[in-house]
Design an enzyme around this catalytic site. Structure first.
Site, PDB file in Angstrom:
ATOM      1  N   ASP A  22      10.872  -6.352   3.914  1.00  0.00           N
ATOM      2  CA  ASP A  22      10.860  -4.773   2.939  1.00  0.00           C
ATOM      3  C   ASP A  22      11.333  -3.886   3.995  1.00  0.00           C
ATOM      4  O   ASP A  22      12.511  -3.132   3.709  1.00  0.00           O
ATOM      5  CB  ASP A  22       9.519  -4.590   2.666  1.00  0.00           C
ATOM      6  CG  ASP A  22       9.026  -5.552   1.361  1.00  0.00           C
ATOM      7  OD1 ASP A  22      10.038  -6.092   0.750  1.00  0.00           O
ATOM      8  OD2 ASP A  22       7.899  -5.773   1.219  1.00  0.00           O
ATOM      9  N   ARG A 102      -3.909   0.740   7.860  1.00  0.00           N
ATOM     10  CA  ARG A 102      -2.703   1.649   7.302  1.00  0.00           C
ATOM     11  C   ARG A 102      -3.335   3.018   7.556  1.00  0.00           C
ATOM     12  O   ARG A 102      -2.473   3.766   8.182  1.00  0.00           O
ATOM     13  CB  ARG A 102      -2.786   1.495   5.800  1.00  0.00           C
ATOM     14  CG  ARG A 102      -2.252   0.288   5.411  1.00  0.00           C
ATOM     15  CD  ARG A 102      -1.123  -0.012   6.102  1.00  0.00           C
ATOM     16  NE  ARG A 102      -0.383  -1.262   5.753  1.00  0.00           N
ATOM     17  CZ  ARG A 102      -0.406  -2.464   6.511  1.00  0.00           C
ATOM     18  NH1 ARG A 102      -0.981  -2.133   7.930  1.00  0.00           N
ATOM     19  NH2 ARG A 102      -0.140  -3.593   6.177  1.00  0.00           N
ATOM     20  N   ASP A 131      -1.034  -0.992  -0.455  1.00  0.00           N
ATOM     21  CA  ASP A 131      -0.591  -0.408   0.728  1.00  0.00           C
ATOM     22  C   ASP A 131       0.039   0.939   0.536  1.00  0.00           C
ATOM     23  O   ASP A 131       0.136   2.125   1.294  1.00  0.00           O
ATOM     24  CB  ASP A 131      -0.002  -1.103   1.730  1.00  0.00           C
ATOM     25  CG  ASP A 131      -0.804  -2.196   2.510  1.00  0.00           C
ATOM     26  OD1 ASP A 131      -1.847  -1.831   2.651  1.00  0.00           O
ATOM     27  OD2 ASP A 131      -0.373  -3.199   3.039  1.00  0.00           O
ATOM     28  N   SER A 182       4.654 -13.680   2.478  1.00  0.00           N
ATOM     29  CA  SER A 182       4.447 -12.361   3.023  1.00  0.00           C
ATOM     30  C   SER A 182       3.324 -12.081   3.941  1.00  0.00           C
ATOM     31  O   SER A 182       2.393 -12.781   3.242  1.00  0.00           O
ATOM     32  CB  SER A 182       4.370 -11.313   1.894  1.00  0.00           C
ATOM     33  OG  SER A 182       3.950 -10.145   2.393  1.00  0.00           O
TER      34      SER A 182
HETATM   35  N1  ARG Z   1      -4.683  -7.680  -0.218  1.00  0.00           N
HETATM   36  C1  ARG Z   1      -4.617  -7.214   1.261  1.00  0.00           C
HETATM   37  C2  ARG Z   1      -4.978  -5.800   1.104  1.00  0.00           C
HETATM   38  O1  ARG Z   1      -4.499  -5.314   0.002  1.00  0.00           O
HETATM   39  C3  ARG Z   1      -3.596  -7.473   2.111  1.00  0.00           C
HETATM   40  C4  ARG Z   1      -2.149  -6.986   1.831  1.00  0.00           C
HETATM   41  C5  ARG Z   1      -1.189  -7.576   2.526  1.00  0.00           C
HETATM   42  N2  ARG Z   1      -0.794  -9.067   2.367  1.00  0.00           N
HETATM   43  C6  ARG Z   1       0.354  -9.718   2.892  1.00  0.00           C
HETATM   44  N3  ARG Z   1       0.324 -10.803   2.672  1.00  0.00           N
HETATM   45  N4  ARG Z   1       1.391  -9.181   3.084  1.00  0.00           N
HETATM   46  O2  ARG Z   1      -5.286  -5.175   2.091  1.00  0.00           O
END
Ligand code: ARG
Length: 426
Positions: A22, A102, A131, A182
């Site tokens: 991304d 984050r 995120d 991912s």
């Molecule tokens: N579900 C998790 C969260 O919202 C991880 C998100 C990122 N996951 C990923 N496989 N890129 O905090």
């Protein structure tokens, strides 16, 4: 004001660059679609990617500059340790490695944006995930003057289309159609989604795991570890004092070898979607278990129960992007106060995917074997139990007598109530 502003020219955009698909496509797209300079910034929170290679890639794609900011120690001190103290597990399962990283990434980006005079922060989050909320709410909390761009949300390409875009424009990425996952990592957890994992019935293929051994290949004999805590902070491993960061990294390795910390979670996202996420979090699982057990040893019942009741709220605040909110901070202050006596050692047995607490000790232990024993040396005053039960059971008895006074249709028999209530105190 925050939010994408079409009419404004974005001169200097700081992109939160992970090196993944991304954000790699985002560098190219931003340069093509917005008249701007793109500076790529990666914050090192313990992801195992080759960050130097990611920086080189960012430059090749078109970033004017690319920086890596080392933040592992800060991540542990300011984010992971408060989460440990709160036993923060979203929906009882997910140790929140992504969600905790984050706000720290935003902290670093905002510092950098002010230093470099950037007017915009861009992120590569999609419009379906958590995120985007975490990034933007944190930017709003820390730098309401900075503009936000979310190219991935705007271009609306599917993952396949993104891969095709990357191929077409010569954007180098590590994603191929054979490994379509991912992955998001920090030292507190590794998250994997997409590909075959999207079918909730499909067992995760071994290839998705990077930190943990499968039960089939983990050692055939158990291993014991002793984790020492000081006021809620893990500070030693097998009697050797350790910096919490080193301790977490060692435990990820050690417990990962025993297959501990694989989590297969159907998760409720903040944006209303249920998703299936696979996590690996060996250290987080072991440390949280140990920490909870030590709390059970040293905390009085009412404090322990109250704290257990608020822990899911604390986890939700982290998950929901509210790290900088007054509520999360107030809960954090409460949690901090509860940790004063959370000092001691927990012994854990690691074996074939399970971490079981088998021993605990603390100078502040409230466990008193002379009160709990059934053998001689018992100091508990058994005769006190009778009066205690009389008082404790009184409300139940009173309620039962009122119930008994009702006829079959639930109507009160007044005489019976009077008789009954007189009998209560005998
Ligand atoms: N579900 C998790 C969260 O919202 C991880 C998100 C990122 N996951 C990923 N496989 N890129 O905090």
């Amino acid at each position: 004001m925050n939010g994408p502003r079409e009419e404004k020219e974005h001169k200097k955009v700081l992109l939160a660059y992970s090196g993944g698909l991304d954000t790699s496509v985002a560098i190219h797209w931003l340069k093509e679609n917005q008249d701007c300079e793109v500076i790529a910034v990666t914050v090192d929170v313990g992801q195992s990617d080759d960050l130097k290679a990611a920086m080189r890639r960012a430059k090749v794609i078109g970033a004017s500059r690319a920086w890596v900011i080392g933040a592992k120690k800060e991540f542990v001190k300011d984010y992971v340790i408060p989460a440990i103290k709160a036993n923060a597990m979203y929906e009882g399962n997910y140790p929140l490695g992504t969600a905790l990283a984050r706000p720290l990434i935003v902290e670093k980006l905002v510092e950098m944006a002010h230093r470099l005079g950037a007017d915009t922060i861009a992120h590569g989050c999609t419009g379906k995930g958590n995120d985007q909320v975490r990034f933007e709410v944190a930017i709003m909390a820390l730098a309401p003057d900075i503009d936000i761009l979310a190219p991935t949300r705007e271009w609306n390409m599917s993952r396949e289309e993104e891969i095709a875009y990357a191929e077409e424009h010569g954007v180098p990425t590590s994603v191929t159609s054979d490994a379509p996952y991912s992955i998001d990592e920090s030292l507190w957890s590794r998250a994997i989604e997409c590909g075959a994992l999207e079918d909730a019935w499909v067992e995760p293929p071994e290839e998705v795991f990077g930190w943990t051994a499968g039960h089939e290949s983990s050692p055939a004999t158990p291993e014991y570890v002793e984790i020492g805590f000081s006021e809620g902070v893990p500070v030693s491993l097998d009697g050797t004092a350790m910096d919490p960061l080193d301790l977490i990294e060692s435990l990820n390795e050690l417990a990962g070898r025993h297959g501990i910390g694989r989590i297969d979670h159907i998760e409720n996202r903040l944006v209303g979607i249920k998703s299936r996420e696979i996590y690996e979090a060996p250290a987080a699982v072991v440390i949280t278990k140990a920490h909870q057990d030590l709390e059970s040893l040293v905390m009085p019942k009412d404090l322990l129960h109250y704290k257990r009741g608020m822990e899911p709220h604390y986890a939700n605040a982290i998950y929901d992007g509210l790290w900088f909110s007054p509520l999360r901070k107030a809960m954090g202050a409460f949690v901090e106060k509860t940790q004063e006596n959370v000092t001691g050692v927990i012994r854990i047995k690691l074996f074939k995917g399970s971490a079981v607490v088998v021993g605990r000790e603390s100078p502040y232990s409230l466990y008193d074997s002379s009160l709990s024993t059934y053998d001689k040396g018992d100091l508990f005053d058994h005769s006190a139990a009778r009066g205690f039960i009389y008082v404790w059971g009184l409300p139940s008895k009173a309620a039962a007598m009122v119930g008994a006074a009702k006829d079959g249709n639930g109507v009160m028999n007044e005489f019976a109530v009077k008789e009954g209530s007189q009998g209560v105190c005998k």
